[in-house]
Design a protein around this motif. Sequence first.
Motif, mmCIF file in Angstrom:
data_model
loop_
_atom_site.group_PDB
_atom_site.id
_atom_site.type_symbol
_atom_site.label_atom_id
_atom_site.label_comp_id
_atom_site.label_asym_id
_atom_site.label_seq_id
_atom_site.Cartn_x
_atom_site.Cartn_y
_atom_site.Cartn_z
ATOM 1 N N LEU A 165 -1.250 8.961 4.262
ATOM 2 C CA LEU A 165 -1.625 8.067 3.369
ATOM 3 C C LEU A 165 -3.080 7.731 3.294
ATOM 4 C CD1 LEU A 165 -0.904 5.907 1.098
ATOM 5 C CD2 LEU A 165 -0.837 4.224 3.092
ATOM 6 N N PHE A 166 -3.663 7.632 4.365
ATOM 7 C CA PHE A 166 -5.052 7.225 4.398
ATOM 8 C C PHE A 166 -5.989 8.584 4.283
ATOM 9 C CE2 PHE A 166 -3.439 3.301 5.821
ATOM 10 C CZ PHE A 166 -4.399 2.515 5.279
ATOM 11 N N ALA A 212 5.000 5.668 1.833
ATOM 12 C CA ALA A 212 5.085 4.327 2.011
ATOM 13 C C ALA A 212 4.999 4.038 3.484
ATOM 14 C CB ALA A 212 6.555 3.781 1.480
ATOM 15 N N ALA A 213 3.522 4.183 4.018
ATOM 16 C CA ALA A 213 3.195 3.929 5.529
ATOM 17 C C ALA A 213 3.645 2.399 5.631
ATOM 18 C CB ALA A 213 1.997 4.247 5.503
ATOM 19 N N GLU A 250 11.249 0.783 3.022
ATOM 20 C CA GLU A 250 12.180 0.820 1.787
ATOM 21 C C GLU A 250 11.498 -0.203 0.759
ATOM 22 O OE1 GLU A 250 16.366 2.154 3.740
ATOM 23 O OE2 GLU A 250 16.103 0.138 3.024
ATOM 24 N N ALA A 251 11.086 -1.334 1.327
ATOM 25 C CA ALA A 251 10.539 -2.288 0.547
ATOM 26 C C ALA A 251 9.218 -1.878 -0.219
ATOM 27 C CB ALA A 251 10.305 -3.523 1.187
ATOM 28 N N ILE A 252 8.488 -1.151 0.534
ATOM 29 C CA ILE A 252 7.141 -0.685 -0.024
ATOM 30 C C ILE A 252 7.517 0.396 -1.113
ATOM 31 C CG2 ILE A 252 4.824 0.657 0.189
ATOM 32 C CD1 ILE A 252 4.738 -0.778 2.750
ATOM 33 N N ASN A 311 1.030 4.965 -5.234
ATOM 34 C CA ASN A 311 -0.343 5.309 -5.515
ATOM 35 C C ASN A 311 -0.961 5.183 -4.425
ATOM 36 O OD1 ASN A 311 -2.891 3.396 -6.036
ATOM 37 N ND2 ASN A 311 -2.815 4.754 -7.975
ATOM 38 N N VAL A 312 -2.049 6.011 -3.872
ATOM 39 C CA VAL A 312 -2.685 5.898 -2.544
ATOM 40 C C VAL A 312 -3.248 4.658 -2.560
ATOM 41 C CG1 VAL A 312 -4.335 6.893 -1.181
ATOM 42 C CG2 VAL A 312 -2.896 8.414 -2.026
#
Length: 235
Positions: free
Chosen positions: A138-139, A146-147, A177-179, A186-187
């Motif tokens: 992600l970063f 979804a980290a 899952e929530a994220i 989108n990053v």
Amino acid sequence: MSKAGPPLKEVLDQLEEFYGAEEPSWPTEPYEFIVWWHCGYPASDAACERGWKSLTAITGIEPDKLLAVPTPKLAAALKVGGMVPELRALRLKEIAARVKDELGGDLRGSLVGPVSAARKILKKFPNIADPGADRILLFSGIDAVAAVPSNCPHVLVRILHGQERENYGVTYREAQEAIDGQITKNVAARMRAFLLVKQHGQTLCKRTNPKCEKCPLKASCAYYAGKRRGRSALA
Ligand code: SF4
């Protein structure tokens, strides 16, 4: 995706209003992050940063440079980052050797292609499991996975569902899952979610003894509602 609890976008907006906009305080390039992660133990932003400053004061972190420094000298530099500096020095050698010998000196370049393949490469490094691989992907902007911060997956589960699960893996998956279900793939949006959840988990929504009375989310948090119901039942 769980529809329980308040919409995540609103939760994040409230957290941002409370803490301000967050920025990563660690190196976001994959190789640099893995080196930084081994600069402290137990790994925390503060411990890793101390070790990183001390390490980079004696050497560059490119694979050839790390491999050229004698292990005891690396260990001495890493000592300020916490426990087992000798072991962490050996791990740094291992990381540098793998990037140099197996990945042509270019970890980022080897992470192109399917995310599953990139994740597999990252997890071959010491102390990088799924949460670490997610964070790196992600970063570094490689993929908007979804980290979830590895030390506070409980935060979103408490807010959305109430008590977190006993099993870390289940709690992590529910937070993920929530994220995945509620935050645009989108990053920038997912980095924002990670950083705010991390800040909240380290400041008020700590794993033990969360400071709910001071929390800006208490009116909508499922965990807090359960706590209040428990209190009224006892009254
Ligand atoms: S009310 Fe308590 S459990 Fe809920 S988010 Fe805030 S600190 Fe965490």
